[in-house]
Design a protein around this motif. Structure first.
Motif, short mmCIF file in Angstrom:
data_model
loop_
_atom_site.label_atom_id
_atom_site.label_comp_id
_atom_site.label_asym_id
_atom_site.label_seq_id
_atom_site.Cartn_x
_atom_site.Cartn_y
_atom_site.Cartn_z
N VAL A 145 -41.12 -27.33 17.93
CA VAL A 145 -40.82 -26.45 16.71
C VAL A 145 -39.37 -26.70 15.99
N GLY A 162 -44.60 -24.59 17.22
CA GLY A 162 -44.79 -23.63 18.18
C GLY A 162 -46.09 -23.60 18.85
N ASP A 163 -46.93 -24.26 18.33
CA ASP A 163 -48.52 -24.23 18.78
C ASP A 163 -48.79 -25.33 19.97
N ASN A 164 -49.00 -24.90 21.01
CA ASN A 164 -49.28 -25.65 22.10
C ASN A 164 -50.49 -26.62 22.17
N ASN A 203 -40.45 -15.88 25.92
CA ASN A 203 -41.84 -16.20 25.80
C ASN A 203 -42.21 -16.45 27.34
N GLU A 212 -43.52 -19.98 28.36
CA GLU A 212 -42.70 -21.38 28.35
C GLU A 212 -42.17 -21.10 29.82
N THR A 272 -45.64 -15.06 20.25
CA THR A 272 -45.12 -15.71 18.94
C THR A 272 -43.91 -15.20 18.39
N SER A 273 -43.48 -15.81 17.43
CA SER A 273 -42.36 -15.47 16.86
C SER A 273 -42.28 -14.47 16.03
N ASP A 277 -35.02 -20.28 24.34
CA ASP A 277 -36.39 -20.21 24.18
C ASP A 277 -36.86 -20.49 22.92
N ASN A 278 -37.69 -21.38 22.65
CA ASN A 278 -37.97 -21.99 21.41
C ASN A 278 -38.65 -20.97 20.46
N THR A 279 -39.35 -20.05 21.16
CA THR A 279 -40.13 -18.94 20.40
C THR A 279 -39.13 -17.85 19.75
N SER A 316 -36.43 -19.63 17.26
CA SER A 316 -36.99 -19.79 15.85
C SER A 316 -36.86 -18.69 14.86
#
Length: 327
Positions: free
Chosen positions: A46, A78-80, A174, A177, A205-206, A228-230, A233
């Motif tokens: 992301v 953010g989409d695996n 999340n 993760e 999700t965000s 945490d990336n989610t 962001s």
């Protein structure tokens, strides 16, 4: 001069010219090889400031080493499932090396190839994520730099307890993760001996972040937002809830302090990206292989604070904290 002598002289001159031509051809070939242009695939889960800074650091290291690179940059947003597709695409493109910027990105790349070298950064637990056999001896085709300093969580929890008298720490993350789960578990284990507890709020999700943060109100007296990336962001959602309710919020990296978090014990993501780039240089030059390059931890740790946020919370900054301040 006799005819035979003339023919012999012509033959010798021709041979000399031919050898010279071959020698020049070899020199041109060597020069061409030394100036090879490499293709590096970049997979990033992301876009947010820390990951972007790590990528900038990576590029700068290769630039400083004089490596000519064509980058193929792909962001999964953010989409695996997209993350997996990106890894497959980079392998199909037969890139010389993959730079995986985040734990999910590195895991997807490692699943896609055991041949192409993979250098990661912005990964918290490389062993737990099954990217490497060990920090000292990675094995396989994967190595890199992690974004976890062994003292960062310890210092953060001590600061919350000793300086802010915190007892219940809210953590929004999340749970999907691996990077985040590892950090939350580390905090919970540490707080067992500190008379403190963690109150979890999980998101997928965000878009879930603000509601999850609001669910902590009345249950916590402090917060800790990890890398945490989610959640990062959508960090502004967390900051607004925390600051509006006068809840001190520590964060996991400096960019989150700049965006409004109270403070962080951390390091510059540009630096760990640069260190990852130096590892990539060794691999591209044929000086080493991923299996033989130990995973590196951040080299510097310091406390950064946001003066405006401290003022909003009515918090006086003490000299003994030896804090630096975000710009």
């Amino acid at each position: 001069m006799k005819s035979g002598s003339k023919k012999m002289l012509v033959f010798i001159l021709s041979a000399v010219l031919l050898l010279a031509a071959c020698g020049n051809s070899g020199e041109v070939k060597d020069k061409k090889t030394s100036s090879k242009k490499y293709k590096i695939g970049v997979s990033q889960i992301v876009e947010h400031p820390s990951l972007n800074a790590a990528y900038d650091g990576f590029k700068k290291a290769l630039e400083d080493a004089g490596i000519d690179v064509e980058y193929d940059v792909q962001i999964a947003q953010g989409d695996n499932s997209v993350n997996t597709t990106i890894a497959t695409n980079l392998v199909s493109a037969d890139v010389d090396l993959i730079f995986a910027n985040s734990t999910p990105s590195a895991q997807a790349a490692a699943s896609a190839t055991t041949e192409i070298p993979i250098i990661f950064t912005s990964v918290t637990d490389a062993v737990g994520a099954e990217l490497v056999d060990s920090m000292e001896s990675p094995g396989g085709n994967v190595t890199g730099t992690i974004d976890a300093h062994p003292d960062a969580i310890t210092n953060t929890m001590k600061f919350l307890k000793e300086e802010l008298d915190a007892k219940n720490v809210g953590m929004v993350f999340n749970s999907g993760e691996q990077n985040s789960r590892a950090q939350v578990d580390a905090v919970k284990e540490m707080l067992k001996d500190m008379d403190m507890t963690v109150v979890e709020a999980s998101v997928a999700t965000s878009a879930d972040v603000k509601q999850a943060t609001e669910s902590l109100l009345g249950k916590v007296d402090s917060m800790y937002i990890i890398t945490d990336n989610t959640v990062v962001s959508a960090l502004e959602s967390v900051i607004s809830v925390a600051n509006d309710n006068k809840i001190p919020m520590m964060v996991g990296e400096f960019d989150s302090v700049k965006r409004g978090g109270l403070a962080a014990y951390g390091f510059e993501y540009f630096d760990i990206g640069y260190e990852a780039g130096q590892m990539a240089v060794k691999i591209l030059k044929g000086e080493s292989k991923p299996a033989d390059l130990p995973v590196q931890i951040p080299q510097k740790l310091k406390l950064i604070m946001n003066k405006d946020t401290a003022s909003t919370l009515g918090l006086d900054i003490k000299d003994e904290w030896k804090a630096e301040f975000s710009e």
